[in-house]
Write a protein that holds these residues in place. Structure first.
Motif, PDB file in Angstrom:
ATOM      1  N   ALA A  25       0.807  -1.187  -0.087  1.00 46.70           N
ATOM      2  CA  ALA A  25       0.056  -0.054  -0.081  1.00 46.70           C
ATOM      3  C   ALA A  25       0.767   1.238  -0.103  1.00 46.70           C
ATOM      4  CB  ALA A  25      -0.982  -0.040   1.286  1.00 46.70           C
ATOM      5  N   GLU A  26       2.162   1.084   0.704  1.00 51.28           N
ATOM      6  CA  GLU A  26       3.037   2.192   0.505  1.00 51.28           C
ATOM      7  C   GLU A  26       3.704   2.356  -1.023  1.00 51.28           C
ATOM      8  OE1 GLU A  26       5.457   2.179   4.003  1.00 51.28           O
ATOM      9  OE2 GLU A  26       3.826   2.278   5.156  1.00 51.28           O
ATOM     10  N   TYR A  31      -3.512   3.160  -5.122  1.00 52.89           N
ATOM     11  CA  TYR A  31      -4.472   1.951  -4.767  1.00 52.89           C
ATOM     12  C   TYR A  31      -4.463   1.581  -3.222  1.00 52.89           C
ATOM     13  CZ  TYR A  31      -3.363   1.230  -9.655  1.00 52.89           C
ATOM     14  OH  TYR A  31      -3.261   1.748 -10.796  1.00 52.89           O
ATOM     15  N   SER A  32      -5.668   1.442  -2.721  1.00 54.24           N
ATOM     16  CA  SER A  32      -6.208   1.132  -1.457  1.00 54.24           C
ATOM     17  C   SER A  32      -5.749   0.086  -0.893  1.00 54.24           C
ATOM     18  CB  SER A  32      -7.618   1.322  -1.175  1.00 54.24           C
ATOM     19  OG  SER A  32      -8.243  -0.032  -1.656  1.00 54.24           O
ATOM     20  N   ARG A  33      -5.233   0.025   0.409  1.00 55.04           N
ATOM     21  CA  ARG A  33      -4.733  -1.238   1.105  1.00 55.04           C
ATOM     22  C   ARG A  33      -5.825  -2.391   1.029  1.00 55.04           C
ATOM     23  NH1 ARG A  33      -2.104  -1.477   6.930  1.00 55.04           N
ATOM     24  NH2 ARG A  33      -2.138  -3.763   7.395  1.00 55.04           N
ATOM     25  N   SER A  34      -7.024  -2.240   0.798  1.00 51.45           N
ATOM     26  CA  SER A  34      -8.082  -3.172   0.721  1.00 51.45           C
ATOM     27  C   SER A  34      -8.065  -3.863  -0.731  1.00 51.45           C
ATOM     28  CB  SER A  34      -9.446  -2.858   1.157  1.00 51.45           C
ATOM     29  OG  SER A  34      -9.903  -1.685   0.214  1.00 51.45           O
ATOM     30  N   ARG A  35      -7.820  -2.930  -1.598  1.00 56.93           N
ATOM     31  CA  ARG A  35      -7.703  -3.578  -3.025  1.00 56.93           C
ATOM     32  C   ARG A  35      -6.584  -4.422  -3.131  1.00 56.93           C
ATOM     33  NH1 ARG A  35      -9.242  -0.854  -8.541  1.00 56.93           N
ATOM     34  NH2 ARG A  35     -11.248  -0.776  -7.399  1.00 56.93           N
ATOM     35  N   ILE A  36      -5.361  -3.844  -2.439  1.00 60.76           N
ATOM     36  CA  ILE A  36      -4.020  -4.529  -2.520  1.00 60.76           C
ATOM     37  C   ILE A  36      -4.244  -5.834  -1.733  1.00 60.76           C
ATOM     38  CG2 ILE A  36      -1.582  -4.569  -1.805  1.00 60.76           C
ATOM     39  CD1 ILE A  36      -1.653  -1.821  -2.574  1.00 60.76           C
ATOM     40  N   LYS A  37      -4.933  -6.050  -0.741  1.00 57.03           N
ATOM     41  CA  LYS A  37      -5.166  -7.137  -0.126  1.00 57.03           C
ATOM     42  C   LYS A  37      -6.107  -8.337  -0.873  1.00 57.03           C
ATOM     43  CE  LYS A  37      -6.942  -9.122   4.208  1.00 57.03           C
ATOM     44  NZ  LYS A  37      -7.809  -8.645   5.563  1.00 57.03           N
TER      45      LYS A  37
END
Length: 323
Positions: A25-26, A31-37
């Motif tokens: 996410a960094e 892109y959002s952390r939830s999307r990356i997850k």
């Protein structure tokens, strides 16, 4: 509408021990952390060539990251007839002088009325360029120069220059307190651990370097010229606050200014009504992404900062530097 994307990056040494989803996410802050997850769980992420599908996995630093995924656009930005102050334009790039109170990219609560919407209207073909050609951003209330790529090749070259620290960006600012000398801040910046809308100097942040020199001293303020080596979110604002000299009017990092004995009513009221960070992107220098020509632009200081400087100068002339 679905778009296939490929993101390539590297985990920095400063991210050692972070969760994989946090580190990515960094790395890929668009892109959002939830999307990356979701991408991690869907086997869309590789670390050093192996599939990494556990968001809680700890990174060790230095890993090469590749994300390949299908991106469903959440919001389709629409062209809007919003005037742009265009400083320079050719078939490959344009440079704008952004005013205050103008969001660069659509986001939560700001789906319309952004620089991106204006670019789609001014240059419809820019829709084929990722993020409508926006290479670097300015905060909503930071004024000044931004370069935009009108084609994919131009964007590719500009992003490479930015990552190689070959684009020069200089800013004018007015900070709280009287500073004694210029210098350099070399402190990593990352998301604030408690306040998610804030950034902070933190050991697990990304490297961030800001050069600054004094342009003018006032009784309780300092006018500065700053140059960025890196371009972290809120970098100048965070670094100056870290030094104990936050920017005038900064709603996140400055707190409430302390009145100084002898201020005129005009100066006192002007400072009270100054609701944005006193920060302006004054100079931009880069190599043209197609022709290779070195180009440079200047943007005049906005009227609110000019007026503030005049009032602070008058106050200092009347009372001297002691207070």
């Amino acid at each position: 509408m679905t778009q296939n994307i490929e993101l390539i990056g590297k985990i920095s040494e400063s991210q050692i021990g972070q969760r994989l989803d946090q580190a990515l996410a960094e790395c890929f802050s668009d892109y959002s952390r939830s999307r990356i997850k979701e991408w991690i769980l869907a086997d869309n992420v590789t670390l050093d060539g192996r599939v990494a599908n556990k968001p809680r996995e700890k990174v060790v630093g230095g890993e090469s990251v590749v994300v390949r995924a299908a991106l469903e656009e959440e919001v389709i930005s629409r062209p809007q007839e919003i005037p742009l102050n265009i400083v320079y334009e050719d078939e490959h790039i344009l440079v704008i002088n952004k005013p205050a109170d103008f969001v660069v990219h659509p986001g939560a609560g700001n789906h319309d009325g952004t620089v991106l919407n204006a670019l789609l209207y001014h240059c419809p073909e820019i829709v084929s360029v990722p993020r409508a050609g926006i290479v670097h951003r300015l905060d909503k209330d930071t004024t000044g120069l931004m370069v935009v790529a009108k084609t994919v090749p131009a964007q590719t070259h500009l992003v490479a220059q930015l990552q190689a620290r070959e684009i020069t960006r200089e800013y004018e600012a007015i900070a709280l307190g009287t500073m004694t000398a210029g210098g350099l801040v070399d402190e990593p910046i990352g998301r604030h651990p408690q306040r998610r809308t804030h950034m902070a100097v933190t050991e697990i942040g990304k490297p961030a370097v800001t050069h600054y020199r004094i342009r003018e001293k006032f009784r309780a303020h300092t006018r500065l010229r700053l140059r960025l080596e890196t371009g972290r979110t809120h970098q100048i604002r965070v670094h100056m606050a870290h030094l104990g000299h936050p920017l005038v009017g900064d709603p996140l990092y400055s707190g409430r200014p302390r009145p100084v004995k002898g201020w005129s009513e005009e100066l006192r009221n002007f400072l009270k009504q100054f609701k944005r960070q006193a920060l302006h992107a004054a100079m931009l220098r880069l190599e043209h992404p197609i022709t290779g020509e070195v180009m440079q632009w200047q943007a005049p200081i906005p009227t609110d900062m000019v007026k503030l400087t005049e009032l602070l100068r008058e106050d200092t002339q009347v009372h001297g530097m002691d207070y």
